[in-house]
Structures are given as C-alpha cells and as structure tokens.
Design a protein around this motif. Structure first.
Motif, short mmCIF file in Angstrom:
data_model
loop_
_atom_site.label_atom_id
_atom_site.label_comp_id
_atom_site.label_asym_id
_atom_site.label_seq_id
_atom_site.Cartn_x
_atom_site.Cartn_y
_atom_site.Cartn_z
N ALA A 263 33.42 42.72 56.48
CA ALA A 263 34.80 42.28 56.26
C ALA A 263 34.82 40.77 56.49
O ALA A 263 34.67 40.30 57.62
CB ALA A 263 35.76 42.99 57.20
N THR A 264 35.01 40.01 55.43
CA THR A 264 34.78 38.56 55.49
C THR A 264 35.97 37.76 56.00
O THR A 264 35.81 36.64 56.47
CB THR A 264 34.42 38.02 54.10
N GLY A 265 37.19 38.28 55.86
CA GLY A 265 38.36 37.51 56.26
C GLY A 265 39.00 36.74 55.13
O GLY A 265 40.12 36.24 55.28
N SER A 266 38.32 36.64 53.98
CA SER A 266 38.92 35.98 52.82
C SER A 266 38.25 36.45 51.55
O SER A 266 37.05 36.77 51.54
CB SER A 266 38.80 34.45 52.93
N ALA A 267 39.03 36.49 50.46
CA ALA A 267 38.48 36.91 49.17
C ALA A 267 37.44 35.92 48.67
O ALA A 267 36.43 36.31 48.05
CB ALA A 267 39.62 37.05 48.16
N GLU A 268 37.66 34.64 48.95
CA GLU A 268 36.72 33.62 48.49
C GLU A 268 35.36 33.81 49.13
O GLU A 268 34.31 33.74 48.46
CB GLU A 268 37.28 32.23 48.83
N THR A 269 35.34 34.07 50.46
CA THR A 269 34.07 34.29 51.15
C THR A 269 33.41 35.55 50.66
O THR A 269 32.19 35.60 50.46
CB THR A 269 34.29 34.36 52.67
N ALA A 270 34.19 36.61 50.44
CA ALA A 270 33.62 37.86 49.95
C ALA A 270 32.96 37.67 48.59
O ALA A 270 31.85 38.17 48.34
CB ALA A 270 34.72 38.93 49.85
N GLN A 271 33.60 36.94 47.71
CA GLN A 271 33.05 36.70 46.38
C GLN A 271 31.75 35.90 46.47
O GLN A 271 30.80 36.16 45.72
CB GLN A 271 34.07 35.96 45.52
N ALA A 272 31.69 34.95 47.40
CA ALA A 272 30.50 34.12 47.52
C ALA A 272 29.29 34.90 48.00
O ALA A 272 28.15 34.47 47.79
CB ALA A 272 30.79 32.96 48.47
N LEU A 273 29.51 36.05 48.65
CA LEU A 273 28.40 36.85 49.18
C LEU A 273 27.84 37.84 48.17
O LEU A 273 26.86 38.53 48.46
CB LEU A 273 28.86 37.60 50.44
N GLU A 274 28.47 37.96 47.03
CA GLU A 274 27.96 38.85 46.00
C GLU A 274 26.89 38.14 45.15
O GLU A 274 26.96 36.94 44.93
CB GLU A 274 29.12 39.32 45.10
N PRO A 275 25.86 38.90 44.70
CA PRO A 275 25.62 40.32 44.95
C PRO A 275 25.05 40.55 46.35
O PRO A 275 24.19 39.79 46.81
CB PRO A 275 24.60 40.70 43.88
N PRO A 277 23.14 43.02 49.36
CA PRO A 277 22.08 44.02 49.39
C PRO A 277 22.63 45.41 49.12
O PRO A 277 23.81 45.69 49.37
CB PRO A 277 21.53 43.91 50.83
N PRO A 278 21.81 46.33 48.60
CA PRO A 278 22.29 47.67 48.22
C PRO A 278 22.95 48.45 49.34
O PRO A 278 23.83 49.28 49.09
CB PRO A 278 21.02 48.37 47.73
N ASN A 279 22.55 48.21 50.59
CA ASN A 279 23.12 48.96 51.71
C ASN A 279 24.36 48.30 52.31
O ASN A 279 24.87 48.74 53.34
CB ASN A 279 22.08 49.15 52.81
N VAL A 280 24.87 47.24 51.65
CA VAL A 280 25.98 46.46 52.19
C VAL A 280 27.17 46.51 51.24
O VAL A 280 27.02 46.28 50.03
CB VAL A 280 25.57 44.99 52.44
N ARG A 281 28.34 46.80 51.78
CA ARG A 281 29.60 46.72 51.02
C ARG A 281 30.41 45.56 51.58
O ARG A 281 30.71 45.52 52.77
CB ARG A 281 30.38 48.03 51.18
N VAL A 282 30.75 44.60 50.72
CA VAL A 282 31.50 43.42 51.12
C VAL A 282 32.95 43.56 50.69
O VAL A 282 33.23 43.92 49.54
CB VAL A 282 30.89 42.13 50.52
N THR A 283 33.87 43.28 51.62
CA THR A 283 35.29 43.37 51.33
C THR A 283 36.02 42.27 52.11
O THR A 283 35.58 41.90 53.21
CB THR A 283 35.85 44.75 51.73
N PRO A 284 37.10 41.72 51.57
CA PRO A 284 37.82 40.70 52.34
C PRO A 284 38.39 41.23 53.65
O PRO A 284 38.43 40.52 54.66
CB PRO A 284 38.94 40.26 51.38
N TRP A 285 38.86 42.48 53.64
CA TRP A 285 39.51 43.02 54.84
C TRP A 285 39.43 44.53 54.83
O TRP A 285 39.38 45.18 53.77
CB TRP A 285 40.97 42.59 54.91
N ILE A 286 39.43 45.12 56.02
CA ILE A 286 39.48 46.57 56.17
C ILE A 286 40.15 46.86 57.51
O ILE A 286 40.00 46.08 58.46
CB ILE A 286 38.06 47.18 56.09
N PRO A 287 40.92 47.93 57.64
CA PRO A 287 41.57 48.22 58.93
C PRO A 287 40.55 48.56 60.01
O PRO A 287 39.96 49.64 60.00
CB PRO A 287 42.47 49.43 58.60
N PHE A 288 40.33 47.62 60.94
CA PHE A 288 39.34 47.83 61.99
C PHE A 288 39.64 49.08 62.81
O PHE A 288 38.75 49.85 63.17
CB PHE A 288 39.32 46.62 62.94
N GLY A 289 40.92 49.25 63.14
CA GLY A 289 41.30 50.36 64.01
C GLY A 289 40.98 51.71 63.42
O GLY A 289 40.81 52.70 64.15
#
Length: 413
Positions: A263-275, A277-289
């Motif tokens: 969970a990167t904290g921003s859409a821009e950072t998430a986009q920069a991390l693509e592609p 690794p196969p075992n990793v899912r990148v998203t700007p945010w997800i409910p931690f709780g």
C-alpha cells in the motif's frame, strides 16, 4: 459536553483522535474537529463536523515536507541507537510551536468561543490547542500521536511553547507544564515505552480501537490470495516519497515464498512501482484494520498509526525507520522482540530480505506481538476516555496518572 478537537492536517495524527471522537459521539456529546481547510474531506468522511483552522502546511508550505525528506537522509538523525531516538524533537518543536501553532492559535480562540467549547482535545503534536484553551480558561487534553509522544516531552517543547504563550499574553510557564496540565491519553500499551520511561504526570492508558470508515471493505482480489504467508508493506503518507525505498523492498520480496500487498499511500507511487514482482500486489491504499488480521507480517517505517494497528492485531513487524519518531519505534520494537529492524545504514535488498525471512521463521516474534496485543486488550476500553473527559469538563482539575487503573505489562506475562 462540547469537545473541540484540534489536529494537524495529517491522517496519522487524526487517527489517534478518531476512536475517542467516535466514542464521544456515541455517548451523545457534541464534537467538532478544527484542522486546516484542505483536511475537511478527511474529517467529514468520518461523519464529523469540520471547522477550518490553521495553515495547510503540507501544501502551502512545502518546505516542511521537503525538510523532513532531506533530514531523513541524514545519518546523524536516522542511525538507530538508544541515545538518539528523540533527536528530531527540537527541530520539530520549533516548527510545530512556531509556524504551525502561531497560525492556528487565533483561529482556535475564535472557533472555541463561537462554537462554545467546554474543553479542547488535541493530537499530541498539535500544540496550538493547549495554548488557545489556556487563553480562554478552558481545560484541555491530548492523545498520543507519535511513537514517542506517550513520553514526557516537556523538555523539548517548553521553550518554544513559552514564546507562544508570551505572544498570546499568557503568563510564564518555563517548565512546559501546560502541555500535560490536565489529561494525556495514551492509546498504546505501557510496555511499549518500557519500565524506566519518563511519562507525563497526567497520562492515562486506554485501549486503542481501529476507527474503520463505514462501508470500508477489502477488494475482492484479497480472497484470491493463496495459502502462503501474507505480508503488508506500507511507508505512511510522507516517506513513500523517498527515492528508491520502495524499490529496495520490492527487490527484497521478489521470489520470496509469500504473498505481498504493498500500500503505497499515493496513486503516483503505485504506478511507478509497476510492473511489480509476480508475488506482489501494489495498491495506493487498503484498509489496514481489515487486512492486518489476515497478515503474518507487517513491513513498516514505524509510524505510530501503523504501529497501533500492528499492536491491535498481534502481527510481527519488520521496521525500516526513516526519520523522527520512527527511530524510537525501532528502538522499542527491538527491545520488545516484536521483529527485526533494518537501520538506514544497512538498508539494502539483501538485509531487508533476511529480516523478512527471520520474522517469518522465528516464532518468538509472533509470541511477543501476541503478548503486546493481550496487554492492549487489557487496558480500559475507549469509553473510559469519555468518562475521563467528562470528569475533566466538570471538575476542571488535573487527572493524575496515580489514579489510573493498573495494567500488567506484556513483559511480565
């Protein structure tokens, strides 16, 4: 009772107040949140009234964020040693008591009068709230925001607060007694600060409860993850901007036998991390709780909002402290055996990968995390904070820690 909450325009700071704010509303009290104008959506999303106050220092004064990021690269501030964990505070206190608080105090005095507040509740690094309250003769309380804000920080804030008091026509308070004069609420287990920690005389520990927004739910793809261990990676809302840091973590995780949510904290950072690794899912945010109870590991920079969620869920940690109170998080996590710590001077993919493997294979980390979770659950419920605030509004006298319920530390279990 009418409670005016004051907070810096930061999701982590606000999160320390949310459980108390929501408990106050449930108990029929009136609550309003004073924060900078652009923070209104974050307040109103929780169903709370927003009152604009102060400057949008995250946007209108980008020097603050830039200075933090620059100092995060300074080895004298980020090397993890027991002697240095609070070295960020003099600089931060100057900013928080100066630029931020000086701009916010006049707004708070006006708002507290117009809104007819009975007391002020502030996040512990928002330092205008206590000054405005004292200018109006109102009682005030604070709640832990940073990893080290359960400690007695008066030596660090007394001098800049004294200058702020003079600006507002208040009498001298050279020891900084104002900061914790009436009540300080800590939403973290007492063991986190250790038996020798200097704590404010009015500290009361209460149980942290996650304040998930209504209607939040996990994305459907979470259910499609396999049976492998699951790790969450997050670096907060500021330090994800440090160039290369997420890249090092992804390089460490590539090919490891686990599923990872970043969970990167921003859409821009998430986009920069693509592609990724196969075992990793990148998203700007997800409910931690909602996600952390499913996780086997949390890789974090050590911000207090993240740490509280880890404590609540009993999840082992890998801490990569970057700046400020995160260094204290690393010191205490290492002391408590909650997980490995990767210091900035050793931060590279190989070190991070080994820390992750160690956290997953060593059962003592999970055991210590569960013990701290049990200690947190043994604290008085969040409604106890409401009772304390009601008493403060009625009696207008300090509520001393000596009168607080006793809790058995995790280390003694």
């Amino acid at each position: 009772m009418r409670v005016l909450i004051t907070t810096l325009p930061d999701a982590g700071c606000f999160s320390s107040l949310l459980p108390v704010a929501e408990a106050l509303v449930r108990e029929g009290h009136d609550v309003a949140v004073a924060a900078s104008p652009t923070f209104a959506p974050g307040v109103e999303a929780r169903g709370l009234e927003h009152l604009p106050a102060g400057i949008d220092w995250t946007t209108s004064d980008p020097r603050y964020i830039q200075t933090m990021l620059e100092r995060a690269g300074s080895s004298d501030l980020t090397r993890l040693t027991g002697a240095e964990p609070l070295s960020w505070l003099p600089w931060a206190a100057e900013f928080l008591c100066g630029v931020a608080a000086r701009a916010m105090v006049p707004d708070l005095i006006r708002l507290a009068r117009e809104w007819r507040a009975d007391l002020v509740l502030r996040d512990s690094v928002e330092l205008a709230g206590c000054v405005a309250a004292e200018a109006l003769g109102l009682p005030h309380a604070s709640a832990t925001t940073t990893a080290d804000s359960a400690l007695d920080l008066r030596p660090y804030v007394a001098e800049p607060l004294e200058r702020l008091r003079r600006d507002c026509g208040l009498g001298s308070d050279p020891d900084g007694a104002m900061a914790y004069r009436y009540l300080h609420l800590s939403l973290i287990p007492p063991s986190f600060d250790g038996p020798g920690a200097a704590l404010p005389p009015t500290i009361h520990h209460v149980r942290y409860e996650s304040a998930a927004a209504g209607g939040e739910e996990l994305p459907g793809w979470v259910d499609s993850l396999g049976e492998r261990p699951l790790a969450l990676v997050n670096l907060g809302m500021v330090f994800h901007r440090i160039p290369g840091l997420f890249g090092q973590i992804l390089d460490a995780l590539a090919g490891e036998p686990l599923d990872v949510v970043v969970a990167t904290g921003s859409a821009e950072t998430a986009q920069a991390l693509e592609p990724a690794p196969p075992n990793v899912r990148v998203t700007p945010w997800i409910p931690f709780g909602l996600l952390l109870p499913r996780c086997d590991l949390f890789v974090t920079h050590g911000g207090m909002a993240s740490m509280r969620e880890a404590f609540r869920c009993g999840v082992p940690l890998v801490v990569l402290p970057v700046f400020g109170d995160q260094v204290y998080s690393g010191v205490r996590c290492r002391a408590l055996g909650l997980g490995p710590v990767v210091t900035p001077d050793r931060r590279d993919p190989a070190e991070i990968a080994e820390a992750i493997r160690s956290a997953l294979r060593e059962p003592s980390y999970r055991e210590r995390a569960r013990a701290l979770q049990a200690e947190l659950e043994s604290l008085p419920p969040i409604e106890h904070a409401v009772r304390l605030l009601e008493r403060l509004a009625a009696e207008r006298q300090p509520l001393l820690a000596a009168d607080a319920p006793r809790v058995t530390p995790a280390a003694a279990r």
